[in-house]
Design an enzyme around this catalytic site. Structure first.
Site, PDB file in Angstrom:
ATOM      1  CB  ILE A   1       6.458  -3.731   1.314  1.00  0.00           C
ATOM      2  CG1 ILE A   1       7.516  -4.364   0.386  1.00  0.00           C
ATOM      3  CG2 ILE A   1       5.726  -4.797   2.131  1.00  0.00           C
ATOM      4  CD1 ILE A   1       6.985  -5.346  -0.620  1.00  0.00           C
ATOM      5  CE  LYS A   2      -1.718   0.004   0.679  1.00  0.00           C
ATOM      6  NZ  LYS A   2      -2.989   0.069  -0.093  1.00  0.00           N
ATOM      7  CB  ILE A   3       3.713  -2.408   6.730  1.00  0.00           C
ATOM      8  CG1 ILE A   3       4.708  -3.284   5.950  1.00  0.00           C
ATOM      9  CG2 ILE A   3       3.635  -2.861   8.190  1.00  0.00           C
ATOM     10  CD1 ILE A   3       6.132  -3.229   6.478  1.00  0.00           C
TER      11      ILE A   3
END
Length: 375
Positions: A144-146
């Site tokens: 998951i890219k944050i």
């Protein structure tokens, strides 16, 4: 059947400790077998996506038309439609890369999907969407890219604490990279307290390279002095090399990590992003050949992968021993009048806004398709 003979330049890059990832994804790429071919012949062991990549994928060709039409008939709104289509692509890519995930014990074989960029300054909503995306895709080799905004940092800690693997994106400064490392370690500590298997929680820190040169070169040209102009094209590589030094300090010598390592925790590898060269005066492999070191990732557009395959000269580790010379570049930038605090603030703001713009365009174009089916 695709031949599995790897390109020697990219194989040398991998052997030097750099994982080669593709910075792109589309349904055409998946359905044509192109991604599998890159895995088999160009040493690709991971995929990154972002809102701009998906916007281009949707806009080019008709690969998504049938699925969007089907979703329209079911009454899906635009947010559900975009999320369904993008997560389907990511899930498919996770399947394609499953062998690389298994062979690397979870380090590689990863596919990244980003939270809605409009949430970049909202910690709670970022956490909620990260958990939702992890549940929807439901593959252990997902990232998951944050974004590494101030609101993103506590979200990174909270999401890692839940046992979710995270690709931290939009890192431009070494100081923010240090804060990202702290957020990672805090998340792993919380996961340890909860009794989670730390070896299964993986993270990379995506440090942007070419955009730093683009912004700083623009300012150096405006300053115009001989000393300023001589510094063009140096900041991006020097900045990334200093980020690697921060990684080494935290993970190779830091007591905080050593304690976690004893419980199975992995390092948070630096990932070089924005490695397509934007200035035609610079070598098109600059941000690959000059950023070679163990335990790193370089995510590249296919044009850059092809450039490295064709004429990239891999000389082994090109980062170790460069800390002093890299710091000297930044001391010189300050001396000629570059406001680095402003540079990094502008880059972060523009980085978020570019992704928001792409996401809004994607929503608009998809809404138009949904409307045309409904007529």
């Amino acid at each position: 059947m695709t031949s599995k003979i790897q390109n020697p330049n990219l194989a040398a890059l991998s052997a030097a400790g750099v994982s080669v990832w593709l910075d792109d994804l589309s349904r055409d790429r998946l359905q044509s077998g192109n991604l599998q071919k890159l895995i088999d012949t160009k040493s690709v062991v991971g995929v990154t996506t972002n809102p701009s990549i998906f916007q281009k994928a949707f806009a080019n060709g008709h690969a998504y038309d049938a699925q969007i039409a089907e979703l329209a008939k079911r009454g899906a709104n635009v947010d559900v439609t975009v999320r369904t289509v993008t997560t389907d692509d990511v899930r498919h890519a996770c399947d394609v890369l499953a062998c690389e995930w298994e062979a690397s014990h979870g380090k590689d074989g990863r596919v990244s999907i980003e939270v809605d960029p409009r949430l970049a300054h909202d910690t709670d909503k970022t956490i909620a969407q990260a958990v939702e995306l992890w549940r929807i895709v439901d593959h252990p080799n997902l990232f998951i890219k944050i974004p590494a905004t101030k609101a993103g940092l506590p979200a990174i800690t909270a999401v890692l604490a839940e046992g979710i693997s995270v690709n931290v994106t939009l890192i431009f400064s070494v100081q923010r990279h240090r804060e990202v490392i702290d957020a990672y370690l805090a998340g792993i500590e919380k996961a340890a307290e909860a009794g989670r298997d730390l070896s299964k929680i993986v993270s990379v820190a995506s440090f942007f390279v070419s955009r730093v040169d683009t912004e700083i070169d623009k300012r150096l040209e405006k300053l115009g002095s001989e000393q300023a102009l001589a510094l063009r094209g140096q900041a991006g590589v020097a900045n990334a090399r200093l980020a690697y030094a921060a990684y080494q300090k935290a993970f190779e010598g830091g007591q905080r990590y050593q304690t976690l390592m004893a419980r199975g925790a992995q390092v948070q590898r630096p990932l070089w992003a924005s490695t397509g060269v934007k200035n035609p005066d610079y070598a098109d492999t600059l941000y690959v050949t000059e950023l070679v070191a163990p335990n790193t990732v370089n995510t590249m557009p296919e044009t850059t992968i092809d450039a490295v395959a064709d004429h990239g000269v891999i000389r082994g580790d090109t980062i170790s021993g460069t800390t002093l010379s890299s710091q000297k570049v930044f001391d010189s930038l300050v001396a000629v009048g570059v406001d680095l605090i402003d540079v990094f603030a502008v880059l972060e703001h523009e980085g978020v806004q570019k992704f928001v713009k792409s996401w809004n365009e994607l929503l608009k174009e998809t809404q138009e398709q949904l409307d045309s089916v409904a007529k």
